[in-house]
Design an enzyme around this catalytic site. Structure first.
Site, PDB file in Angstrom:
ATOM      1  N   LYS A  27       0.842  -1.206   0.000  1.00 10.31           N
ATOM      2  CA  LYS A  27       0.000   0.000   0.000  1.00 10.31           C
ATOM      3  C   LYS A  27       0.876   1.255   0.000  1.00 10.31           C
ATOM      4  O   LYS A  27       0.556   2.257  -0.644  1.00 10.31           O
ATOM      5  CB  LYS A  27      -0.926  -0.028   1.232  1.00 10.31           C
ATOM      6  CG  LYS A  27      -1.798   1.204   1.416  1.00 10.31           C
ATOM      7  CD  LYS A  27      -3.002   1.176   0.507  1.00 10.31           C
ATOM      8  CE  LYS A  27      -3.849   2.439   0.448  1.00 10.31           C
ATOM      9  NZ  LYS A  27      -4.171   3.091   1.679  1.00 10.31           N
ATOM     10  N   GLU A  45       0.718  13.608   4.897  1.00  5.84           N
ATOM     11  CA  GLU A  45       1.290  12.397   5.489  1.00  5.84           C
ATOM     12  C   GLU A  45       2.612  12.025   4.809  1.00  5.84           C
ATOM     13  O   GLU A  45       3.052  10.878   4.899  1.00  5.84           O
ATOM     14  CB  GLU A  45       0.279  11.254   5.359  1.00  5.84           C
ATOM     15  CG  GLU A  45      -0.997  11.552   6.128  1.00  5.84           C
ATOM     16  CD  GLU A  45      -2.079  10.515   5.912  1.00  5.84           C
ATOM     17  OE1 GLU A  45      -2.545   9.953   6.904  1.00  5.84           O
ATOM     18  OE2 GLU A  45      -2.454  10.277   4.757  1.00  5.84           O
TER      19      GLU A  45
HETATM   20  O1  PAF Z   1      -4.318   8.293  -0.396  1.00  6.48           O
HETATM   21  C1  PAF Z   1      -5.115   8.172  -1.356  1.00  6.48           C
HETATM   22  O2  PAF Z   1      -5.678   9.122  -1.871  1.00  6.48           O
HETATM   23  C2  PAF Z   1      -5.433   6.772  -1.853  1.00  6.48           C
HETATM   24  O3  PAF Z   1      -4.826   5.845  -0.987  1.00  6.48           O
HETATM   25  C3  PAF Z   1      -5.034   6.459  -3.296  1.00  6.48           C
HETATM   26  C4  PAF Z   1      -5.075   4.987  -3.521  1.00  6.48           C
HETATM   27  C5  PAF Z   1      -3.691   7.008  -3.656  1.00  6.48           C
HETATM   28  C6  PAF Z   1      -6.081   6.931  -4.271  1.00  6.48           C
HETATM   29  O4  PAF Z   1      -6.394   8.254  -4.263  1.00  6.48           O
END
Ligand code: PAF
Length: 309
Positions: free
Chosen positions: A189, A271
């Protein structure tokens, strides 16, 4: 054992969009998680607009760090849903009140806080998770779910989360799965966020714009650096599968503005430190280069410094 999961067994630390979404998924007519927030202790009406547009209202119990310690006695699971950069302070404010037999689950974007939290625990076990479910706040206590998605949860340090709590989470959160080990899912992720979020914030574009040729080298480079750093950290990732996944997410979320884009647009702290910043930090630890991640980190921090005090 059924006694364990009584009314106050689960608490959610932080009531942002994800915290409120998890609350809604775990809530039943007979039982609901508590919230631990910085607001005063009270009963709070919360409103939820589901993916199908259906609106429901419920009453949640809010505790705060100053609440009577006896109110924390029955808590067996604390799901920490604050931003990565708030995790350490948020937990520090309540850790002494949490029973030793409770379990902590961190559920935030980015990585890093688990390294700090491991040293704050007073005998509690730690699990980590990541979710790609999406929700937006319409008001302080009204969220709208904007996307379904998968959620991966798994153990980091013992004592492990009890079987009953684990099933309760997996039964309640759609698309959730238990992953052992959990760190590969978090790195996976992280790669998606490291490639998409800063570029959309810097170039002020939606996710779909990153499909253009001009970003190709940078996206592959950011992921490639991350894969080397993860490998040095003991986590093996498939680089080309990961790059393909980044493009799949770009296409699936083409019209969306990433969370970092929205943070910059609304002049909020981003973040970045726990996304590309984590890659840079781990790279330094292993004496590896993460130049592209470092460039994105510096650029986003430069944009932030124009409005953060
Ligand atoms: O942080 C975000 O916005 C989402 O995790 C992602 C997958 C990049 C899609 O906008």
């Amino acid at each position: 054992m059924g006694q364990l999961l009584n009314k106050t067994a689960i608490a959610i630390l932080g009531a942002g969009a994800v915290g409120q979404l998890i609350y809604q998924q775990l809530r039943t007519d007979a039982d609901a998680p508590l919230f631990i927030t910085r607001e005063s202790e009270q009963q709070q009406t919360v409103t939820f607009t589901a993916l199908d547009g259906q609106v429901t209202e419920s009453t949640a119990t809010l505790l705060c760090a100053h609440s009577d310690p006896s109110l924390f006695e029955h808590i067996r699971l604390v799901i920490v849903c604050v931003k990565a950069y708030q995790v350490g302070d948020a937990l520090k404010s309540v850790i002494d009140k949490l029973p030793k037999e409770s379990h902590i689950l961190l559920l935030h974007n980015g990585m890093g806080p688990h390294l700090e939290v491991a040293g704050q625990l007073r005998g509690q076990g730690l699990s980590l998770g990541t979710t790609s479910q999406a929700a937006l706040k319409q008001g302080r206590w009204h969220i709208v779910q904007t996307g379904s998605g998968s959620t991966q949860l798994g153990p980091l340090t013992t004592p492990n989360m009890g079987r009953e709590l684990k099933s309760r989470l997996l039964d309640a959160i759609p698309g959730s799965q238990w992953c052992e080990p959990i760190l590969p899912s978090l790195w996976h992720k992280l790669a998606i966020n490291a490639a998409i979020n800063p570029l959309t914030a810097i170039h002020n574009c939606n996710n779909g714009a990153l499909a253009q040729m001009q970003y190709r080298q940078q996206i592959s480079g950011v992921v490639s650096e991350l894969v080397s750093v993860a490998a040095a950290d003991g986590v093996k990732l498939d680089e080309s599968a990961l790059i393909n996944r980044v493009y799949e997410v770009i296409s699936l979320t083409a019209a969306n503005f990433s969370s970092m884009h929205q943070d910059i647009a609304n002049k909020r702290k981003t973040e970045i430190e726990s996304i590309n910043g984590f890659v840079v930090q781990r790279a330094k630890q292993h004496e590896l280069s993460a130049k592209l991640n470092q460039d994105l980190l510096l650029r986003v921090k430069e944009i932030e410094s124009a409005y953060l005090i």
